[in-house]
Design a protein around this motif. Structure first.
Motif, PDB file in Angstrom:
ATOM      1  N   GLU A  55       0.826  -1.200   0.000  1.00 19.51           N
ATOM      2  CA  GLU A  55       0.000   0.000   0.000  1.00 19.51           C
ATOM      3  C   GLU A  55       0.863   1.254   0.000  1.00 19.51           C
ATOM      4  O   GLU A  55       0.570   2.235  -0.688  1.00 19.51           O
ATOM      5  N   LEU A  56       1.942   1.235   0.795  1.00 17.94           N
ATOM      6  CA  LEU A  56       2.830   2.394   0.817  1.00 17.94           C
ATOM      7  C   LEU A  56       3.529   2.566  -0.528  1.00 17.94           C
ATOM      8  O   LEU A  56       3.699   3.680  -1.024  1.00 17.94           O
ATOM      9  N   LYS A  58       2.240   1.639  -3.287  1.00 16.52           N
ATOM     10  CA  LYS A  58       1.205   2.135  -4.183  1.00 16.52           C
ATOM     11  C   LYS A  58       1.068   3.650  -4.052  1.00 16.52           C
ATOM     12  O   LYS A  58       0.858   4.343  -5.056  1.00 16.52           O
ATOM     13  N   SER A  59       1.193   4.161  -2.837  1.00 19.38           N
ATOM     14  CA  SER A  59       1.144   5.605  -2.661  1.00 19.38           C
ATOM     15  C   SER A  59       2.287   6.283  -3.406  1.00 19.38           C
ATOM     16  O   SER A  59       2.107   7.342  -4.027  1.00 19.38           O
ATOM     17  N   GLU A  60       3.467   5.669  -3.360  1.00 15.30           N
ATOM     18  CA  GLU A  60       4.599   6.226  -4.109  1.00 15.30           C
ATOM     19  C   GLU A  60       4.315   6.215  -5.610  1.00 15.30           C
ATOM     20  O   GLU A  60       4.609   7.176  -6.326  1.00 15.30           O
ATOM     21  N   ASP A  62       1.371   6.320  -6.937  1.00 14.46           N
ATOM     22  CA  ASP A  62       0.348   7.335  -7.201  1.00 14.46           C
ATOM     23  C   ASP A  62       0.978   8.717  -7.339  1.00 14.46           C
ATOM     24  O   ASP A  62       0.542   9.524  -8.182  1.00 14.46           O
ATOM     25  N   ILE A  63       1.995   9.008  -6.519  1.00 17.81           N
ATOM     26  CA  ILE A  63       2.688  10.296  -6.640  1.00 17.81           C
ATOM     27  C   ILE A  63       3.366  10.406  -7.997  1.00 17.81           C
ATOM     28  O   ILE A  63       3.293  11.449  -8.671  1.00 17.81           O
ATOM     29  N   PHE A 289       7.371   7.737   2.512  1.00 20.24           N
ATOM     30  CA  PHE A 289       6.632   6.499   2.254  1.00 20.24           C
ATOM     31  C   PHE A 289       7.564   5.299   2.222  1.00 20.24           C
ATOM     32  O   PHE A 289       7.228   4.213   2.701  1.00 20.24           O
ATOM     33  N   SER A 293       7.408   2.121   4.647  1.00 22.56           N
ATOM     34  CA  SER A 293       7.298   0.772   4.084  1.00 22.56           C
ATOM     35  C   SER A 293       8.352  -0.154   4.676  1.00 22.56           C
ATOM     36  O   SER A 293       8.066  -1.294   5.045  1.00 22.56           O
TER      37      SER A 293
END
Length: 571
Positions: A55-56, A58-60, A62-63, A289, A293
């Protein structure tokens, strides 16, 4: 005394042992349940740790996707502005005033320029000489703006260039559009557009204070920047950024900014101008992030190790309680070793057997090969010995040569046979017919040999007699069925009717009679003996016919089975 001891054992010791055994079993079940629970928790915790890490990550991602979209949006906004100016210039290039006096052009150009406040000037330039024919401003265009004019004669495509720098404030965007008349470009419209409009677009796109937007031309000169534009516009992009975007149309990059901060971003190269639009943020936001992680993974791993250690304690304790089974395990291991030795011995024996079988196969092939060679030598000796004889004396030698050749051909097929014990009788007859036709001049005499046979495996003890039978019957046909230049056909048929086979040799020649049978007694006697040898049966032709039918066993069939069988005609 014995009775009292038994009574004590029954009344006190046995119940105590039963209670202890029952308590031990309950404790063992508790250990098993606890161990199973811990064993189930370890993968769950590991899965949760890796899920948090994903998930973390994935946040990266997304950025990174956000940065790519912002860079693409900036590039599209700039391209839309530039395409709008090109369309306006093309509309001016279509005006008839460009073909008249300079005053008419200047009047029309000033009228159009008044509707576009950001234009810094508009000029009509001769494409051949580069001379300015008319201009809305005396100082327009500057010499730098005429760099792309010579190339427009061949390309006839609009060009866009940016003139920015410390000495050119605020800078201009130069548009050059050829004026085409009758399929030929002789003049060029050169306009200037205020480059500060690019800075306005970049400022409008930079809604996030932490977002750094940069626009650079194809040469790497900064045209607009959302952060510290006064010190960046007109200067070269950093060497690290130039290396990241070289020969690439889009992608991600990491490295230091002009101010020395570590940034991560995305860039897009415009298809219209080849300018580069980039969007970046401080690397610390992404590193946050990444660190989260890593720590999530470490925490999950540590907790899993602790639980695995507790599980190991339970397992060791259970193993210690089960040491009473060691003797059984040792016996089982000894039995396994015994099985392994037996298996090894069996494998070695099988290996030796395979080796012996392979050597036997090689030996058999060598024997067949040598027998074939020896038979061919005998054939050659018989041919040499019959050269000086007259035709009547030579005939017995030729018959012997053909019979020996039949045997040699069988051994040749055996040598090439996969099982070394049988031959394909169809292949044998095909080669035999060709050889017999060549030996008796079948083609020259107009005698056609036809083979209609099924593929059939014949064992060795049957193949050699059948070969002799076929040679004798074919020899009779070629010699006596077609006298005085008569033409005709010899037909050889082979059919399989398990577990028997049938061979028919017939011709459409003059046919046989009893006197002919008496004259050829030796050959037919040989045929009858050979048929009897293989346990078969023969049907001889009737008067006026020349069709011989031989039935023979294909495999292990009782030799007497064929004696009582009726020999029917083959289809």
């Amino acid at each position: 005394m014995r009775l009292s001891r038994r009574t004590a054992l029954d009344t006190g010791v046995v119940p105590w042992l039963a209670d202890a055994e029952q308590g031990r079993r309950r404790l063992q079940r508790l250990y098993v349940v606890a161990a199973a629970g811990l064993a189930a928790l370890v993968p769950l915790i590991l899965f949760a740790g890796f899920w948090v890490r994903s998930e973390l990550n994935k946040s990266e991602r997304d950025i990174e996707s956000y940065l790519s979209s912002r860079a693409s949006m900036l590039s599209r906004r700039v391209d839309a502005l530039l395409e709008q100016q090109i369309l306006a210039l093309k509309a001016i290039a279509a005006l008839p005033a460009l073909d008249g006096p300079a005053s008419e052009f200047e009047e029309a150009a000033n009228r159009v320029a008044s509707d576009v406040p950001n234009w810094t000037g508009l000029a009509l330039v001769d494409l051949g000489t580069g001379q300015v024919l008319a201009s809305t401003r005396p100082e327009w265009p500057p010499p730098q703006a005429l760099g792309a004019v010579p190339t427009l004669r061949s390309t006839r495509k609009p060009s866009i260039a940016a003139l920015v720098g410390p000495s050119l404030r605020p800078g201009v965007i130069v548009f050059s559009v050829p004026v085409v008349r009758n399929g030929e470009a002789r003049r060029v419209l050169v306009s200037g557009y205020d480059a500060s409009e690019l800075l306005r677009i970049v400022s409008a796109e930079s809604q996030d204070s932490g977002l750094l937007l940069t626009l650079a031309d194809q040469a790497g000169t900064v045209l607009a920047r959302s952060r510290a534009p006064e010190t960046a516009i007109g200067r070269e992009i950093t060497a690290h950024f130039r290396q990241k975007i070289e020969n690439r149309d889009s992608g991600l990059f990491h490295g230091p900014s002009r101010e020395g901060d570590e940034i991560s971003g995305a860039f897009v190269r415009s298809d219209l101008t080849r300018w580069v639009a980039a969007a970046a943020i401080d690397r610390r936001q992404i590193d946050k992030f990444s660190r989260s992680s890593v720590w999530a993974t470490i925490a999950a791993g540590a907790l899993s190790l602790i639980l695995a250690g507790i599980l190991a304690v339970f397992i060791v304790h259970t193993v210690m309680e089960r040491r009473v089974s060691e003797e059984r395990l040792a016996a089982s291991r000894a039995l396994g070793e015994l099985d392994a030795r037996l298996l090894k011995t069996t494998q070695e024996a099988l290996g030796e057997q395979r080796k012996a079988s392979s050597e036997r196969e090689v030996l058999l092939r060598e024997i067949y090969h040598r027998v074939k060679n020896n038979l061919q030598i005998v054939q050659s000796l018989l041919r040499l010995g019959s050269r000086e004889l007259n035709p009547e004396q030579r005939e017995p030698f030729e018959n012997a040569v053909r019979r020996i050749g039949a045997m040699a051909r069988v051994h040749t097929l055996l040598y090439n046979s996969p099982d070394l014990a049988s031959i394909d009788f169809k292949v044998y007859l095909d080669e035999l017919l060709k050889e017999m036709s060549e030996a008796f001049g079948g083609e020259e005499r107009g005698i056609e040999a036809v083979l209609d046979a099924e593929s059939m495996r014949v064992p060795l003890d049957t193949a050699v007699p059948l070969a002799f039978i076929a040679v004798e019957l074919l020899t009779n046909a070629y010699r006596h069925a077609f006298p005085e230049g008569r033409r005709g056909r010899i037909t050889v048929e082979v059919r399989k009717d398990e577990p028997f086979g049938a061979l028919r040799i017939a011709d459409n020649g003059v046919g046989l009679d009893r006197s002919a049978l008496m004259k050829r007694r030796l050959g037919l006697t040989i045929v009858r003996k050979l048929v009897q040898q293989i346990g078969g049966a023969i049907e001889e032709p009737q008067d006026g016919s020349s069709s011989f039918l031989v039935r023979f066993p294909l495999d292990h069939v009782e030799r007497g089975n064929l004696k009582d069988m009726r020999l029917g005609a083959m289809a």
